[in-house]
Scaffold this motif. Structure first.
Motif, mmCIF file in Angstrom:
data_model
loop_
_atom_site.group_PDB
_atom_site.id
_atom_site.type_symbol
_atom_site.label_atom_id
_atom_site.label_comp_id
_atom_site.label_asym_id
_atom_site.label_seq_id
_atom_site.Cartn_x
_atom_site.Cartn_y
_atom_site.Cartn_z
ATOM 1 N N PRO A 1 -10.188 -3.306 -1.615
ATOM 2 C CA PRO A 1 -8.836 -4.452 -0.774
ATOM 3 C C PRO A 1 -8.815 -3.238 1.085
ATOM 4 O O PRO A 1 -9.534 -2.457 0.731
ATOM 5 C CB PRO A 1 -7.620 -4.215 -1.908
ATOM 6 N N SER B 1 -8.528 -0.256 -6.893
ATOM 7 C CA SER B 1 -8.063 -1.556 -7.005
ATOM 8 C C SER B 1 -6.729 -0.837 -5.324
ATOM 9 O O SER B 1 -6.007 -1.751 -5.025
ATOM 10 C CB SER B 1 -7.298 -2.054 -7.252
ATOM 11 N N ASP C 1 -14.933 -6.321 -3.210
ATOM 12 C CA ASP C 1 -14.400 -6.634 -2.916
ATOM 13 C C ASP C 1 -12.952 -5.591 -2.490
ATOM 14 O O ASP C 1 -11.862 -5.678 -3.016
ATOM 15 C CB ASP C 1 -13.615 -7.461 -3.877
#
Length: 186
Positions: free
Chosen positions: A12, A71, A10
């Motif tokens: 970004p 993130s 996941d």
């Protein structure tokens, strides 16, 4: 995630914010950088093609990554990127390109990573930020660290010939360089 060799599924995706649009065609600045090979390197003085992959920082086993590192778009992936350049180093050389990695980490930090990852090419330290400022490279800050965003430059005879920004996924960067170099006359 503490495994530096794996990219999270996941992660970004960074977006092209135009921060490197000015680089193609620029004369590479004469800046001497400390190298893990034990000598200083001035990339502007090198003849032929050089692939310079610029990355934020290499993780160190046992040392936690900055908070929320995964993130931050474009932050994670320095170790997989370096390992991919290691794995494709001979092919890149056969295509007429030498390889360097560059970050703002200290030369001892980079030397640890180069030894641990068995890199066959030098890592360069822009700890003072001289090259980053001269080229107006995109940066970000995390936990008081001033880091360079991930970008890859192809420098030919002292001129920036090609810019890859943003670089994603980082573990495919070396393969992308090989594809581009195969399409270009030496």
């Amino acid at each position: 995630m503490t495994e530096f060799h794996q990219l999270p599924i996941d992660l970004p995706v960074p977006v092209d914010d135009g921060a490197c649009d000015h680089l193609t065609g620029l004369t590479f600045p004469a800046v001497s950088l400390h190298a893990t090979a034990g000598r200083d390197v001035d990339l502007s003085a090198l003849a032929g093609r050089t692939v310079l992959y610029i990355y934020p920082r290499t993780g160190t086993p046992g040392v936690p990554s900055p908070q929320d590192w995964d993130s931050i778009p474009g932050a994670r992936g320095c170790t997989p990127q370096s390992c991919a350049f290691r794995d494709h180093h001979a092919e890149l050389q056969a295509l007429g390109a030498r390889v360097f990695g560059l970050s703002t980490q200290t030369t001892p930090q980079q030397a640890e990573a180069a030894a641990r990852l068995h890199l066959p090419f030098p890592l360069l330290s822009d700890m003072a930020g001289e090259l980053g400022r001269a080229l107006r490279l995109p940066t970000f800050e995390v936990e008081g660290q001033h880091l360079l965003r991930r970008v890859t430059l192809i420098v030919k005879d002292g001129l920036i010939e090609k810019v890859f920004y943003p670089v994603f996924p980082p573990d495919q960067n070396a393969a992308n360089m090989m594809g581009w170099l195969r399409q270009q006359p030496a």
